[in-house]
Design a protein around this motif. Structure first.
Motif, PDB file in Angstrom:
ATOM      1  N   GLN A   8      -6.759  -6.988   6.757  1.00 46.63           N
ATOM      2  CA  GLN A   8      -6.554  -5.833   7.621  1.00 46.63           C
ATOM      3  C   GLN A   8      -5.722  -4.794   6.893  1.00 46.63           C
ATOM      4  O   GLN A   8      -4.697  -5.111   6.279  1.00 46.63           O
ATOM      5  CB  GLN A   8      -5.855  -6.231   8.911  1.00 46.63           C
ATOM      6  CG  GLN A   8      -5.776  -5.093   9.908  1.00 46.63           C
ATOM      7  CD  GLN A   8      -5.216  -5.532  11.246  1.00 46.63           C
ATOM      8  OE1 GLN A   8      -4.380  -6.417  11.317  1.00 46.63           O
ATOM      9  NE2 GLN A   8      -5.687  -4.903  12.304  1.00 46.63           N
ATOM     10  N   LYS A  10      -3.057  -2.154   6.471  1.00 49.38           N
ATOM     11  CA  LYS A  10      -1.777  -1.855   7.105  1.00 49.38           C
ATOM     12  C   LYS A  10      -1.286  -0.449   6.769  1.00 49.38           C
ATOM     13  O   LYS A  10      -0.608   0.185   7.563  1.00 49.38           O
ATOM     14  CB  LYS A  10      -0.712  -2.883   6.685  1.00 49.38           C
ATOM     15  CG  LYS A  10      -1.024  -4.293   7.147  1.00 49.38           C
ATOM     16  CD  LYS A  10      -1.060  -4.348   8.652  1.00 49.38           C
ATOM     17  CE  LYS A  10      -1.255  -5.763   9.155  1.00 49.38           C
ATOM     18  NZ  LYS A  10      -1.274  -5.833  10.607  1.00 49.38           N
ATOM     19  N   CYS A  19      -2.897  -4.271   2.355  1.00 43.48           N
ATOM     20  CA  CYS A  19      -3.680  -5.077   3.289  1.00 43.48           C
ATOM     21  C   CYS A  19      -2.993  -6.412   3.519  1.00 43.48           C
ATOM     22  O   CYS A  19      -2.239  -6.896   2.672  1.00 43.48           O
ATOM     23  CB  CYS A  19      -5.086  -5.308   2.736  1.00 43.48           C
ATOM     24  SG  CYS A  19      -6.062  -3.800   2.567  1.00 43.48           S
ATOM     25  N   ALA A  21      -3.507 -10.513   5.241  1.00 42.98           N
ATOM     26  CA  ALA A  21      -4.301 -11.608   5.803  1.00 42.98           C
ATOM     27  C   ALA A  21      -3.444 -12.859   5.834  1.00 42.98           C
ATOM     28  O   ALA A  21      -2.847 -13.243   4.821  1.00 42.98           O
ATOM     29  CB  ALA A  21      -5.560 -11.862   4.971  1.00 42.98           C
ATOM     30  N   THR A  40      -5.857   2.709   9.145  1.00 43.42           N
ATOM     31  CA  THR A  40      -5.017   1.536   9.354  1.00 43.42           C
ATOM     32  C   THR A  40      -5.562   0.766  10.548  1.00 43.42           C
ATOM     33  O   THR A  40      -6.052   1.344  11.512  1.00 43.42           O
ATOM     34  CB  THR A  40      -3.551   1.931   9.588  1.00 43.42           C
ATOM     35  OG1 THR A  40      -3.483   2.836  10.674  1.00 43.42           O
ATOM     36  CG2 THR A  40      -2.947   2.572   8.352  1.00 43.42           C
ATOM     37  N   GLY A  41      -5.511  -0.552  10.439  1.00 42.28           N
ATOM     38  CA  GLY A  41      -6.041  -1.417  11.476  1.00 42.28           C
ATOM     39  C   GLY A  41      -7.454  -1.882  11.202  1.00 42.28           C
ATOM     40  O   GLY A  41      -7.904  -2.875  11.777  1.00 42.28           O
ATOM     41  N   ASP A  42      -8.184  -1.171  10.325  1.00 44.88           N
ATOM     42  CA  ASP A  42      -9.540  -1.584   9.975  1.00 44.88           C
ATOM     43  C   ASP A  42      -9.502  -2.863   9.141  1.00 44.88           C
ATOM     44  O   ASP A  42      -8.512  -3.167   8.473  1.00 44.88           O
ATOM     45  CB  ASP A  42     -10.262  -0.504   9.164  1.00 44.88           C
ATOM     46  CG  ASP A  42     -10.671   0.691   9.999  1.00 44.88           C
ATOM     47  OD1 ASP A  42     -10.709   0.583  11.243  1.00 44.88           O
ATOM     48  OD2 ASP A  42     -10.958   1.749   9.403  1.00 44.88           O
ATOM     49  N   PHE A  43     -10.611  -3.586   9.157  1.00 45.83           N
ATOM     50  CA  PHE A  43     -10.764  -4.790   8.351  1.00 45.83           C
ATOM     51  C   PHE A  43     -11.752  -4.527   7.226  1.00 45.83           C
ATOM     52  O   PHE A  43     -12.776  -3.873   7.422  1.00 45.83           O
ATOM     53  CB  PHE A  43     -11.270  -5.959   9.204  1.00 45.83           C
ATOM     54  CG  PHE A  43     -10.223  -6.521  10.110  1.00 45.83           C
ATOM     55  CD1 PHE A  43      -9.453  -7.615   9.735  1.00 45.83           C
ATOM     56  CD2 PHE A  43      -9.978  -5.950  11.351  1.00 45.83           C
ATOM     57  CE1 PHE A  43      -8.477  -8.123  10.571  1.00 45.83           C
ATOM     58  CE2 PHE A  43      -9.012  -6.447  12.200  1.00 45.83           C
ATOM     59  CZ  PHE A  43      -8.259  -7.542  11.813  1.00 45.83           C
ATOM     60  N   LYS A  54     -16.490  -2.729   4.745  1.00 36.99           N
ATOM     61  CA  LYS A  54     -15.767  -2.651   6.020  1.00 36.99           C
ATOM     62  C   LYS A  54     -16.456  -3.602   6.991  1.00 36.99           C
ATOM     63  O   LYS A  54     -17.691  -3.683   7.018  1.00 36.99           O
ATOM     64  CB  LYS A  54     -15.817  -1.220   6.553  1.00 36.99           C
ATOM     65  CG  LYS A  54     -15.049  -1.004   7.833  1.00 36.99           C
ATOM     66  CD  LYS A  54     -15.108   0.471   8.225  1.00 36.99           C
ATOM     67  CE  LYS A  54     -14.449   0.731   9.545  1.00 36.99           C
ATOM     68  NZ  LYS A  54     -14.512   2.154   9.908  1.00 36.99           N
ATOM     69  N   PRO A  57     -13.535  -6.559  13.439  1.00 41.64           N
ATOM     70  CA  PRO A  57     -12.515  -7.601  13.639  1.00 41.64           C
ATOM     71  C   PRO A  57     -13.146  -8.955  13.948  1.00 41.64           C
ATOM     72  O   PRO A  57     -12.647  -9.998  13.509  1.00 41.64           O
ATOM     73  CB  PRO A  57     -11.690  -7.084  14.819  1.00 41.64           C
ATOM     74  CG  PRO A  57     -11.901  -5.606  14.816  1.00 41.64           C
ATOM     75  CD  PRO A  57     -13.296  -5.389  14.299  1.00 41.64           C
ATOM     76  N   ALA A  60     -14.388 -10.510  10.724  1.00 38.05           N
ATOM     77  CA  ALA A  60     -13.244 -10.995   9.953  1.00 38.05           C
ATOM     78  C   ALA A  60     -12.747 -12.324  10.523  1.00 38.05           C
ATOM     79  O   ALA A  60     -12.479 -13.270   9.773  1.00 38.05           O
ATOM     80  CB  ALA A  60     -12.124  -9.955   9.952  1.00 38.05           C
TER      81      ALA A  60
END
Length: 79
Positions: A8, A10, A19, A21, A40-43, A54, A57, A60
């Motif tokens: 993810q 940050k 990022c 994990a 931010t917040g994307d995986f 990309k 969530p 992921a």
């Protein structure tokens, strides 16, 4: 075997993202996804220090479930 690891985002600074994990943070290059809208917040899937895709969530989380299961089997049932 080489795996892409879901992480993810940050923080983003240009083509570099911090990022996370499972409590581990890494600086990741976003260069390969420079035309993909990222926030931010994307995986993203990370492979050898580069974000290569990309993902949602849910995707992921599913990937981590599979990885945890593989690790548990490798460690005799203890992940």
């Amino acid at each position: 075997m080489c795996l892409g690891i879901p992480m993810q985002i940050k923080q983003i600074d240009g083509f570099t993202a911090r990022c996370e994990a499972k409590g581990v943070e890494r600086d990741v290059s976003l260069f390969m996804l420079q035309h993909e809208p990222l926030d931010t917040g994307d995986f993203v899937i990370v492979h050898v220090g580069y974000a290569i895709q990309k993902v949602t969530p849910e995707d992921a989380a599913t990937a981590w479930e599979i990885y945890d299961e593989m690790l548990a089997r490798e460690n005799g049932g203890h992940a």
